[in-house]
Enzyme design. Structure first.
Site, short mmCIF file in Angstrom:
data_model
loop_
_atom_site.label_atom_id
_atom_site.label_comp_id
_atom_site.label_asym_id
_atom_site.label_seq_id
_atom_site.Cartn_x
_atom_site.Cartn_y
_atom_site.Cartn_z
N SER A 255 0.69 -1.41 -0.11
CA SER A 255 0.06 0.00 0.12
C SER A 255 0.82 1.24 0.12
O SER A 255 1.83 1.39 -0.71
CB SER A 255 -0.97 -0.04 1.16
OG SER A 255 -1.99 0.63 0.86
N LYS A 259 4.39 2.08 -2.47
CA LYS A 259 4.69 3.47 -3.00
C LYS A 259 6.26 3.66 -2.60
O LYS A 259 6.95 3.75 -3.48
CB LYS A 259 3.91 4.35 -2.62
CG LYS A 259 2.39 4.24 -2.74
CD LYS A 259 1.30 5.50 -2.41
CE LYS A 259 -0.05 5.28 -2.09
NZ LYS A 259 -0.79 4.57 -2.83
N TRP A 346 -9.86 0.25 -5.47
CA TRP A 346 -9.57 1.50 -5.09
C TRP A 346 -8.12 1.70 -5.50
O TRP A 346 -7.50 2.74 -6.13
CB TRP A 346 -9.44 1.71 -3.45
CG TRP A 346 -9.04 2.89 -2.97
CD1 TRP A 346 -7.85 3.02 -2.09
CD2 TRP A 346 -9.80 4.28 -3.03
NE1 TRP A 346 -7.92 4.57 -1.70
CE2 TRP A 346 -8.86 5.24 -2.21
CE3 TRP A 346 -10.77 4.71 -3.69
CZ2 TRP A 346 -9.29 6.49 -2.15
CZ3 TRP A 346 -11.40 5.92 -3.57
CH2 TRP A 346 -10.42 6.72 -2.63
N HIS A 396 -7.54 -5.63 -0.10
CA HIS A 396 -6.38 -5.01 0.09
C HIS A 396 -5.65 -5.31 1.26
O HIS A 396 -6.24 -5.22 2.47
CB HIS A 396 -6.79 -3.73 0.32
CG HIS A 396 -5.67 -2.52 0.32
ND1 HIS A 396 -5.02 -2.12 -0.73
CD2 HIS A 396 -5.16 -1.61 1.40
CE1 HIS A 396 -3.93 -1.30 -0.27
NE2 HIS A 396 -4.10 -1.24 0.97
C1 GTR Z 1 -5.34 4.74 1.50
C2 GTR Z 1 -4.73 5.56 0.36
C3 GTR Z 1 -3.99 4.50 -0.42
C4 GTR Z 1 -3.22 3.52 0.38
C5 GTR Z 1 -3.69 3.24 1.67
C6 GTR Z 1 -2.93 2.42 2.61
O1 GTR Z 1 -6.17 5.56 2.36
O2 GTR Z 1 -5.97 6.11 -0.18
O3 GTR Z 1 -3.42 5.27 -1.41
O4 GTR Z 1 -2.28 4.00 0.57
O5 GTR Z 1 -4.33 4.17 2.21
O6 GTR Z 1 -1.48 2.71 2.59
O7 GTR Z 1 -3.24 1.58 3.15
#
Ligand code: GTR
Length: 416
Positions: A255, A259, A346, A396
């Site tokens: 997540s 990145k 998402w 996720h």
């Molecule tokens: C969310 C964000 C994503 C992702 C995620 C995470 O809120 O929109 O880009 O980074 O968090 O890191 O769990």
């Protein structure tokens, strides 16, 4: 190269509980052309084009990592040779910057398999701290600021005893160690607390001449840049540890930390394999595709992750001189793995797949195969050679399925 952003997919495959104003319709992702990779030869790529693109990512997305902010100091604070029932040796290493004492440093937890002399190592940050990654109850509880979460038993922004082991399903240590890999991890908040003002108490203020009064300029680093710097300091330490094969390091993250692993991996070529798990917008997903999270959404919610002018591409991703296939390409010719999850719309699974696909011509310059299939593969069907990709069943998260693919990928590329 003119590439198209959308694929002709059955719309029914994309059903998702709508968030107001968020597009989940493949027919509406837009069709802005991606920036041209301008490919000629492998030499031209390495000497000219790659540095140009890296600079574009510094200038427009993540900001530039300051070149020299001092020599890190490594202190091994504890060693246990019979960790996890004798499977591993566990060390804690405190990494600090003696010339920047305002930064409290970071505490790395390193597990090395006792069955291997000098092990290849997976390096990555956790969301919850070392005590959340490990189920061993003698791991010190992190005392750093954490995002408030009733569900995760974070109280008053601090970890509690109830948070022990809560991230262990995402870090299957025994499975990884039994395959002969070491794991080096730390809490990302050791570098900088993850909130808009977190930098004031973290590394970025500590090393900036104006400290907590710094006004960040376009092209200067954000939190993802700072966290990435931290991953490279772990790599520095690993070069010094005889239990580690410092030539075989993989960087991993999930997540927002996916990145981070991408940005760390493309900048620091000591990471021989780069792994992005569900990194989504601002990570592997193409920013020009309007699907799920967008540049507008992410820069509003998390402006501190990026360099300030990345926000200027909110609602206008087509104006950005880069897109994420170029980020993936910066890893070439090193192996890179991108993973999606089938319920994680998402993060835009198709956008994650396409960045790998459209980075593949750069790998071809080096005579290496990236992703050669045209359309996203069926669920739970890994594809790709030097660029790996899968879309796992479920949400996720990081699961044993994901790890199995990463370890297979690393074992395949690192087979002696
Ligand atoms: C969310 C964000 C994503 C992702 C995620 C995470 O809120 O929109 O880009 O980074 O968090 O890191 O769990």
């Amino acid at each position: 190269m003119r590439t198209t952003l959308f694929l002709l997919l059955a719309a029914s495959a994309l059903a998702q509980t709508p968030r107001p104003g968020v597009n989940y319709d493949e027919a509406k992702v837009g069709n802005d052309p991606l920036p041209d990779l301008k490919l000629t030869t492998a030499d031209d790529w390495t000497q000219k084009r790659r540095p140009e693109i890296l600079k574009l990512f510094e200038d427009h997305v993540y900001g530039k990592t300051p070149a020299d902010i001092g020599t890190p100091k490594f202190e091994v604070t504890a060693t246990k040779t019979d960790a996890l029932g004798g499977l591993a040796t566990r060390k804690f290493i405190h990494i600090s910057l003696p010339n920047h004492p305002a930064w409290a440093g970071m505490d790395v937890m390193l597990y090395t398999p006792n069955a291997v002399k000098a092990a290849p190592c997976i390096v990555g940050f956790s969301f919850g701290g070392n005590h959340a990654v490990s189920t061993e109850t003698d791991v010190p509880l992190s005392t750093r600021w954490m995002r408030e979460s009733k569900d995760k038993n974070i109280v008053d922004h601090r970890a509690t005893e109830a948070t022990r082991g809560t991230e262990s399903s995402r870090w299957p240590l025994e499975m990884i160690l039994k395959r002969g890999f070491a794991v080096a991890t730390a809490y990302y908040g050791d570098i900088e607390p993850d909130n808009a003002n977190g930098w004031k108490e973290g590394l970025r203020a500590a090393v900036s001449k104006d400290g907590a009064n710094t006004v960040w300029k376009d092209g200067e680093w954000g939190a993802i840049g700072a966290w990435s710097w931290g991953l490279s300091r772990i790599a520095d330490y690993l070069q010094t540890d005889p239990l580690i094969d410092g030539k075989h390091l993989a960087v991993f993250g999930h997540s927002r930390l996916g990145k981070t692993s991408l940005w760390a991996g493309v900048q620091d070529e000591r990471f021989g394999i780069v792994i992005s798990n569900d990194s989504g917008e601002g990570g592997a997903a193409l920013m020009r595709r309007d699907f799920g999270e967008t540049t507008a959404i992410i820069t509003k919610a998390f402006p501190h992750w990026f360099t300030p002018n990345y926000s200027s591409y909110a609602g206008n991703a087509a104006a950005c001189p880069v897109d994420m296939h170029m980020l993936i390409a910066l890893a070439a010719p090193r192996p890179i793995y991108i993973a999606s999850a089938a319920e994680d719309h998402w993060a835009d699974q198709t956008g994650e797949f396409l960045s790998g696909k459209f980075a593949s011509p750069v790998y071809a310059l080096f005579g290496k195969r990236g992703i050669v299939v045209d359309a996203p593969p069926a669920i739970d069907t890994p594809v790709g050679d030097f660029i790996g990709y899968h879309n796992r069943t479920g949400k996720h998260d990081v699961t044993d399925y994901d790890w199995t693919q990463y370890l297979n990928f690393a074992a395949r590329h690192w087979a002696k």
